[in-house]
Write a protein that holds these residues in place. Sequence first.
Motif, PDB file in Angstrom:
ATOM      1  N   VAL A 295       0.848  -1.192   0.000  1.00  0.00           N
ATOM      2  CA  VAL A 295       0.000   0.000   0.000  1.00  0.00           C
ATOM      3  C   VAL A 295       0.882   1.240   0.000  1.00  0.00           C
ATOM      4  O   VAL A 295       1.808   1.355   0.806  1.00  0.00           O
ATOM      5  N   GLY A 296       0.605   2.162  -0.933  1.00  0.00           N
ATOM      6  CA  GLY A 296       1.355   3.413  -0.960  1.00  0.00           C
ATOM      7  C   GLY A 296       0.760   4.447  -0.022  1.00  0.00           C
ATOM      8  O   GLY A 296       1.447   5.081   0.769  1.00  0.00           O
ATOM      9  N   GLY A 297      -0.550   4.640  -0.104  1.00  0.00           N
ATOM     10  CA  GLY A 297      -1.238   5.610   0.728  1.00  0.00           C
ATOM     11  C   GLY A 297      -2.664   5.170   0.972  1.00  0.00           C
ATOM     12  O   GLY A 297      -3.168   4.239   0.336  1.00  0.00           O
ATOM     13  N   CYS A 298      -3.331   5.847   1.899  1.00  0.00           N
ATOM     14  CA  CYS A 298      -4.703   5.486   2.233  1.00  0.00           C
ATOM     15  C   CYS A 298      -5.433   6.688   2.782  1.00  0.00           C
ATOM     16  O   CYS A 298      -4.825   7.661   3.223  1.00  0.00           O
ATOM     17  N   CYS A 310      -2.545   0.690  -4.552  1.00  0.00           N
ATOM     18  CA  CYS A 310      -1.852  -0.598  -4.655  1.00  0.00           C
ATOM     19  C   CYS A 310      -0.657  -0.424  -5.592  1.00  0.00           C
ATOM     20  O   CYS A 310      -0.839  -0.283  -6.811  1.00  0.00           O
ATOM     21  N   LEU A 311       0.559  -0.419  -5.023  1.00  0.00           N
ATOM     22  CA  LEU A 311       1.744  -0.132  -5.826  1.00  0.00           C
ATOM     23  C   LEU A 311       2.082  -1.263  -6.784  1.00  0.00           C
ATOM     24  O   LEU A 311       2.580  -1.016  -7.886  1.00  0.00           O
ATOM     25  N   VAL A 315      -3.359   0.242  -9.058  1.00  0.00           N
ATOM     26  CA  VAL A 315      -4.802   0.443  -8.977  1.00  0.00           C
ATOM     27  C   VAL A 315      -5.148   1.184  -7.699  1.00  0.00           C
ATOM     28  O   VAL A 315      -4.363   1.211  -6.740  1.00  0.00           O
ATOM     29  N   LEU A 316      -6.324   1.784  -7.705  1.00  0.00           N
ATOM     30  CA  LEU A 316      -6.910   2.378  -6.511  1.00  0.00           C
ATOM     31  C   LEU A 316      -8.005   1.424  -6.020  1.00  0.00           C
ATOM     32  O   LEU A 316      -8.901   1.060  -6.787  1.00  0.00           O
ATOM     33  N   ALA A 334       0.025   4.902  -9.318  1.00  0.00           N
ATOM     34  CA  ALA A 334      -0.630   5.389  -8.104  1.00  0.00           C
ATOM     35  C   ALA A 334       0.272   5.229  -6.891  1.00  0.00           C
ATOM     36  O   ALA A 334       0.798   4.150  -6.621  1.00  0.00           O
ATOM     37  N   TYR A 335       0.444   6.345  -6.115  1.00  0.00           N
ATOM     38  CA  TYR A 335       1.284   6.296  -4.905  1.00  0.00           C
ATOM     39  C   TYR A 335       0.490   6.658  -3.651  1.00  0.00           C
ATOM     40  O   TYR A 335       0.372   5.860  -2.737  1.00  0.00           O
ATOM     41  N   ASP A 336      -0.073   7.866  -3.602  1.00  0.00           N
ATOM     42  CA  ASP A 336      -0.824   8.288  -2.427  1.00  0.00           C
ATOM     43  C   ASP A 336      -2.230   8.713  -2.840  1.00  0.00           C
ATOM     44  O   ASP A 336      -2.477   9.018  -4.016  1.00  0.00           O
TER      45      ASP A 336
END
Length: 529
Positions: A295-298, A310-311, A315-316, A334-336
């Motif tokens: 997980v990059g960010g949430c 999802c690194l 995907v988000l 996708a990162y954060d």
Amino acid sequence: MATATNSCGICDLRHVTKPSVDWCPECDEGFCSGCVEHHSLAKASRHHKTIPIAEYHKLPTDVMQIPQSCTKHDEKFLLYCKDHEIPCCEIEETLAEVVDNIKEIQKLYRGNITSLSENRKQIETQIQEIRFQIDTHLNQIQKKLVDEIQEAEETERRKISQLVKTLKEKENNLTKYQNSIANIKHHASDLQTFMSIKQIQQDLANEEEFTQSCLDGDKVDIRVITSKIDENVETIMKNVQKFGEIAVEIKPTKAALRERKKKQAQKIIQKKRTKSIDNITALLQQTIKTTSKIVGGCCILQDGRMAFTCLERNVLILIKANGSKDFEIPVPGAYDVANGTTDNTVIVSSCHSKTGISIVDIRGRKIKKFIPDKSICYGLVERGGHVIFCTVSELKMLNLHTKTINTITTTNVSSLSCVDINGKNIYYISLAGHSVTCCDFQGAIKWTFKDENILKFPQGISVDDDDFLFVLLNDSVVLISPCGKQHRTLLSSSDGLSAANGLHYDKTRNILLVAQSKEKAFLYKIDRK
């Protein structure tokens, strides 16, 4: 009053009647053309500003009737309140504040009208989903029962068909015996007849025994398929009389209302006295399966759902409040992720492939807009139509309306930095610098907390309404005070944290979301004693 203003006050004292042409609000008198000149030259009144009498008559009647001198003390009223020690001209400022606040509240309620429509659509979608699930489940158990009926019918049909076949064979045999007896009686000798009848009689006894078994009790058994509907299914029709209940909840919100500085100062002083870093606790509420190994960010959305980047799959991922998976949206690099400007949007940063900021429509499940940036983008947060985000070496601000991007600061910014804001402060971490920095929106540094023994490779940051910071490390969450001088470990590996890499604090619900590898995340209730 109207008659008094039409004649010159000075001339009246001399028992001369002359029409007034100007009015002095300071003297509360009208003057003719001759007296107004003396009025403008006299030392006591040379600085008074007069207005044409016609302009004065435009004032409301009730205003013209207000006296400007105290009848008790024979003194002119002062535009100053001695009890409150403020000039009365501050009423204008107060009025401006009230007008601004009314506009802000109107804006809030207009937004509420839009959100009500969105609430309705969300509930309708939820009802449709539940109805679909119920229909699917009923169709499945109906098919299972129908299959059982068909299987029972086929089994019994085979049994009965075999019985009919056997009876047909018996019927044929008996018919043969009937024909044989007729032939024997006409053509055989007495001895042949006797011996043949004896044999037929023996065979007939066996056939009669079989037939008697079929007709035992003067009846023939037949097979009937019956069914018994589960009482729980019947209970649905009897007890379930409504699909659900609709209720209206009144939730407080934070409108950006103006208050006078005196009130603000009082509130700030009181808040500082009642908050302590030692009084903050975290209680585990729920464990979530994120379906993402990295997980990059949430973030927690307005409706309680959770969003994770999802690194490994670009995907988000959206997870429902109950922990079940909602859906995925492909977002390159996708990162954060952070809440967007509306309830139906989130903002996602991209750290490879296409670098920049994506506005994602979570209702339409698609990328609504992509704003490119030449730098790799990491942590981000949105406030008031602006996105604050981190790059390899800069902290930047994106104006979502003009699409312009400006650099705030380059101090203590490194790769994989994360950021959050509250009030006039920006807080960001430096992974390589093992630090947390506080600055204003112009980039002026207020303080930096740097201690590799405490903040070794910080992974995430989030701030509450009182400016207490939640800083995520690999296997712990550290609290840092608003002044940046105190710290305390809030969560550690003993609480199950391991390979943590995403953090978000929901100010509305006082919930802390911590995401880690191995497809797992935790929700903690933050309490202040």
